[in-house]
Design a protein around this motif. Sequence first.
Motif, PDB file in Angstrom:
ATOM      1  N   PHE A 392       0.812  -1.205   0.000  1.00 40.08           N
ATOM      2  CA  PHE A 392       0.000   0.000   0.000  1.00 40.08           C
ATOM      3  C   PHE A 392       0.859   1.275   0.000  1.00 40.08           C
ATOM      4  N   SER A 393       2.146   1.087  -0.147  1.00 37.34           N
ATOM      5  CA  SER A 393       3.048   2.240  -0.040  1.00 37.34           C
ATOM      6  C   SER A 393       3.468   2.728  -1.424  1.00 37.34           C
ATOM      7  N   GLU A 394       3.623   4.042  -1.541  1.00 34.22           N
ATOM      8  CA  GLU A 394       4.108   4.630  -2.785  1.00 34.22           C
ATOM      9  C   GLU A 394       5.571   5.053  -2.665  1.00 34.22           C
ATOM     10  N   VAL A 395       6.154   4.725  -1.506  1.00 30.83           N
ATOM     11  CA  VAL A 395       7.549   5.104  -1.277  1.00 30.83           C
ATOM     12  C   VAL A 395       8.451   4.278  -2.176  1.00 30.83           C
ATOM     13  N   LYS A 396       9.376   4.913  -2.850  1.00 29.73           N
ATOM     14  CA  LYS A 396      10.326   4.210  -3.694  1.00 29.73           C
ATOM     15  C   LYS A 396      11.686   4.143  -3.008  1.00 29.73           C
ATOM     16  N   GLY A 397      12.431   3.131  -3.374  1.00 27.58           N
ATOM     17  CA  GLY A 397      13.744   2.980  -2.780  1.00 27.58           C
ATOM     18  C   GLY A 397      13.728   1.948  -1.673  1.00 27.58           C
ATOM     19  N   SER A 398      14.890   1.607  -1.213  1.00 31.18           N
ATOM     20  CA  SER A 398      15.038   0.529  -0.251  1.00 31.18           C
ATOM     21  C   SER A 398      14.935   1.042   1.176  1.00 31.18           C
ATOM     22  N   LEU A 399      14.106   0.323   1.969  1.00 27.06           N
ATOM     23  CA  LEU A 399      14.022   0.576   3.400  1.00 27.06           C
ATOM     24  C   LEU A 399      14.721  -0.546   4.155  1.00 27.06           C
ATOM     25  N   LYS A 400      15.440  -1.335   3.413  1.00 25.74           N
ATOM     26  CA  LYS A 400      16.028  -2.558   3.948  1.00 25.74           C
ATOM     27  C   LYS A 400      17.050  -2.267   5.047  1.00 25.74           C
ATOM     28  N   ARG A 401      16.972  -3.063   6.113  1.00 22.28           N
ATOM     29  CA  ARG A 401      17.968  -3.002   7.166  1.00 22.28           C
ATOM     30  C   ARG A 401      18.621  -4.369   7.293  1.00 22.28           C
ATOM     31  N   LYS A 402      19.734  -4.399   7.935  1.00 20.19           N
ATOM     32  CA  LYS A 402      20.429  -5.669   8.114  1.00 20.19           C
ATOM     33  C   LYS A 402      19.616  -6.569   9.038  1.00 20.19           C
ATOM     34  N   ARG A 403      19.402  -7.824   8.612  1.00 20.00           N
ATOM     35  CA  ARG A 403      18.593  -8.744   9.392  1.00 20.00           C
ATOM     36  C   ARG A 403      19.446  -9.923   9.842  1.00 20.00           C
ATOM     37  N   SER A 404      19.090 -10.473  10.980  1.00 19.57           N
ATOM     38  CA  SER A 404      19.789 -11.640  11.499  1.00 19.57           C
ATOM     39  C   SER A 404      19.261 -12.899  10.825  1.00 19.57           C
ATOM     40  N   GLU A 405      19.987 -13.991  11.004  1.00 17.43           N
ATOM     41  CA  GLU A 405      19.564 -15.263  10.427  1.00 17.43           C
ATOM     42  C   GLU A 405      18.212 -15.678  10.995  1.00 17.43           C
ATOM     43  N   GLU A 406      17.965 -15.354  12.256  1.00 20.68           N
ATOM     44  CA  GLU A 406      16.707 -15.723  12.886  1.00 20.68           C
ATOM     45  C   GLU A 406      15.535 -14.932  12.309  1.00 20.68           C
ATOM     46  N   GLU A 407      15.817 -13.751  11.808  1.00 29.58           N
ATOM     47  CA  GLU A 407      14.752 -12.903  11.260  1.00 29.58           C
ATOM     48  C   GLU A 407      14.412 -13.260   9.807  1.00 29.58           C
ATOM     49  N   LYS A 408      15.238 -14.025   9.172  1.00 28.42           N
ATOM     50  CA  LYS A 408      15.028 -14.358   7.758  1.00 28.42           C
ATOM     51  C   LYS A 408      13.667 -15.033   7.564  1.00 28.42           C
ATOM     52  N   LEU A 409      12.946 -14.582   6.556  1.00 28.46           N
ATOM     53  CA  LEU A 409      11.634 -15.138   6.260  1.00 28.46           C
ATOM     54  C   LEU A 409      11.726 -16.124   5.100  1.00 28.46           C
ATOM     55  N   THR A 410      11.144 -17.285   5.274  1.00 30.07           N
ATOM     56  CA  THR A 410      11.099 -18.287   4.207  1.00 30.07           C
ATOM     57  C   THR A 410       9.649 -18.682   3.946  1.00 30.07           C
ATOM     58  N   GLU A 411       9.463 -19.440   2.891  1.00 26.71           N
ATOM     59  CA  GLU A 411       8.119 -19.920   2.572  1.00 26.71           C
ATOM     60  C   GLU A 411       7.513 -20.687   3.739  1.00 26.71           C
ATOM     61  N   VAL A 412       8.346 -21.413   4.463  1.00 29.97           N
ATOM     62  CA  VAL A 412       7.861 -22.221   5.591  1.00 29.97           C
ATOM     63  C   VAL A 412       7.563 -21.359   6.807  1.00 29.97           C
ATOM     64  N   THR A 413       8.467 -20.447   7.161  1.00 29.04           N
ATOM     65  CA  THR A 413       8.263 -19.673   8.388  1.00 29.04           C
ATOM     66  C   THR A 413       7.052 -18.745   8.282  1.00 29.04           C
ATOM     67  N   VAL A 414       6.803 -18.188   7.097  1.00 29.09           N
ATOM     68  CA  VAL A 414       5.627 -17.309   6.973  1.00 29.09           C
ATOM     69  C   VAL A 414       4.341 -18.130   6.997  1.00 29.09           C
ATOM     70  N   ALA A 415       4.372 -19.370   6.457  1.00 17.72           N
ATOM     71  CA  ALA A 415       3.206 -20.240   6.525  1.00 17.72           C
ATOM     72  C   ALA A 415       2.895 -20.599   7.976  1.00 17.72           C
ATOM     73  N   GLU A 416       3.936 -20.839   8.746  1.00 23.84           N
ATOM     74  CA  GLU A 416       3.742 -21.144  10.170  1.00 23.84           C
ATOM     75  C   GLU A 416       3.144 -19.943  10.897  1.00 23.84           C
ATOM     76  N   LYS A 417       3.563 -18.747  10.506  1.00 24.18           N
ATOM     77  CA  LYS A 417       3.004 -17.539  11.114  1.00 24.18           C
ATOM     78  C   LYS A 417       1.519 -17.417  10.801  1.00 24.18           C
ATOM     79  N   LEU A 418       1.139 -17.730   9.570  1.00 26.15           N
ATOM     80  CA  LEU A 418      -0.270 -17.688   9.191  1.00 26.15           C
ATOM     81  C   LEU A 418      -1.090 -18.627  10.071  1.00 26.15           C
ATOM     82  N   GLU A 419      -0.539 -19.800  10.343  1.00 28.88           N
ATOM     83  CA  GLU A 419      -1.267 -20.750  11.182  1.00 28.88           C
ATOM     84  C   GLU A 419      -1.477 -20.200  12.589  1.00 28.88           C
ATOM     85  N   THR A 420      -0.510 -19.447  13.095  1.00 29.61           N
ATOM     86  CA  THR A 420      -0.681 -18.880  14.444  1.00 29.61           C
ATOM     87  C   THR A 420      -1.816 -17.868  14.473  1.00 29.61           C
TER      88      THR A 420
END
Length: 532
Positions: A392-420
Amino acid sequence: MSPSHVNALELLRPLMEAHSPPLHALVVPSEDYHQSEYVADADKRREFVSGFNGSAGIALVTANEALLWTDGRYFLQATQQLSQQWKLMRIGEDSPLENWIADNLQKDGNVGVDPCCISVDTAHRWQQAFGKHGQKLISLKENLVDKVWENRPPHVVAPVCIQPLEFTGKSAKDKISDLRAKLDQEKAYAIVVTTLDEVAWLYNLRGGDVLYNPVVHAYAIVTRDSAFYYVNKAKVDLKVEQYLCENGVELRDYESVFEDIEGLASERTPAVKNVFDELSEKYNHTNGYRIDQSTAAEPVDGLEDRSNTSIEGQGGLIWIDPGTCSYAVYSRVPADRVVLQQSPLALAKALKQPEELDGMRNAHIRDGAAVISYLCWLDAQMQDLYGAAGYFSEVKGSLKRKRSEEEKLTEVTVAEKLETFRAKQEHFKGLSFETISSVGGNAAIIHYAAKEETCAEMQPDSMYLCDSGGQYLDGTTDVTRTMHFGKPTSHEKSCATLVLKGHIALDMAVFPAGTTGNMRIFSAARTRPAAL
């Protein structure tokens, strides 16, 4: 491709050769003894043999070839999962299994199959095709796959639960009464109910024997004056047993269903002539079923004609649905004592009570809230962790910050979040199927299943598809959403627009009465360019 799938072929072929009579082909269906599409792990014989784990398909093993038939949902998946020893047969494009056997197997060849795993209609269709070349359909005493399947998963022993009347809208006693009225209309004395969903619906009972499906491995027999529930009694507690008694249902051991069918059919005539090979002995099936195969003096020319026979009085006709009942059950009933007709429960189950309709609506409202909460969470995470522009954002450019390995999102981890998010909703009992959480190219695999060791990481510049659903006490949901958290390319926008136009054109198309689903698909494919 696991070596076990290759070894299965190497182990099966000597058993086929040593069988009496020798088998020139072995059919391994996907279905269990109740003709279910979705089966327990212990019943996934076709998956064990081939390595293909889609929900639909059928395998054929010959002395020199191994073939697997599946539909368009699984073409890409099967291509990836089948080893070089297997040939993919595309349903709708390649020759059907029975035609391939008739055309390619030697004359007078023997085709083996477990009679518990195929329906009456399927057995009849195959026999008609094979008979043209003198080929025979052999009813196996033991399922050969079970004999070579080491470390086969055990069947789940999950408790049977009573579905509350506030959600069913109709008591089991009333449903049984309605079913007896149907028996009277057809001048039948009894009906054998074999499909798991119909048994569950009839007696208002649920369970957890099959992953994502609230069903119990069980049979039901209802006569004009009695009703029976066949199940592993270890799954039934005193509360459920009392409930059955109150509704006039007798609890019986799962394995005793065949013996009781024989008892119903014991009057007047000998056992039905079998379209399978000359087998007359009674035997113990691998999983405890005692099947009686009668000598086949000649093939049965038309199964439909047998339903016209009418016998008056007690001990009359026995109603069996030829599309869903296994041939093993059917073969216990004499030819002039069976009525072959669609189960009356199929329509009754489809006509929802007001309480059921309300439950479906309420379940979708709660499930929708869970999915929206998930999408909002995921959108924020993709912006924060991956620099996505945001849906929903019109902001262009990267807002990316450095993430830890634990914060990494995968197809599996986001599916597990949906179940919660779903688990927080009232009446939630579990998922209705394995969540299809797929990024980029994985989304092209129609029934993709992400695995932790091989799944993809979320990508801000790729499309994400999520096909998921929940099981609630009052309803079942299935929701699919495709999204892009960054800025789609012109090509992606064009593809999405064309898909939308295609759906609109298909919705507006008028098809002649009687047009089947496949014909609609092919017709739409031919006319769609003009509609666009």
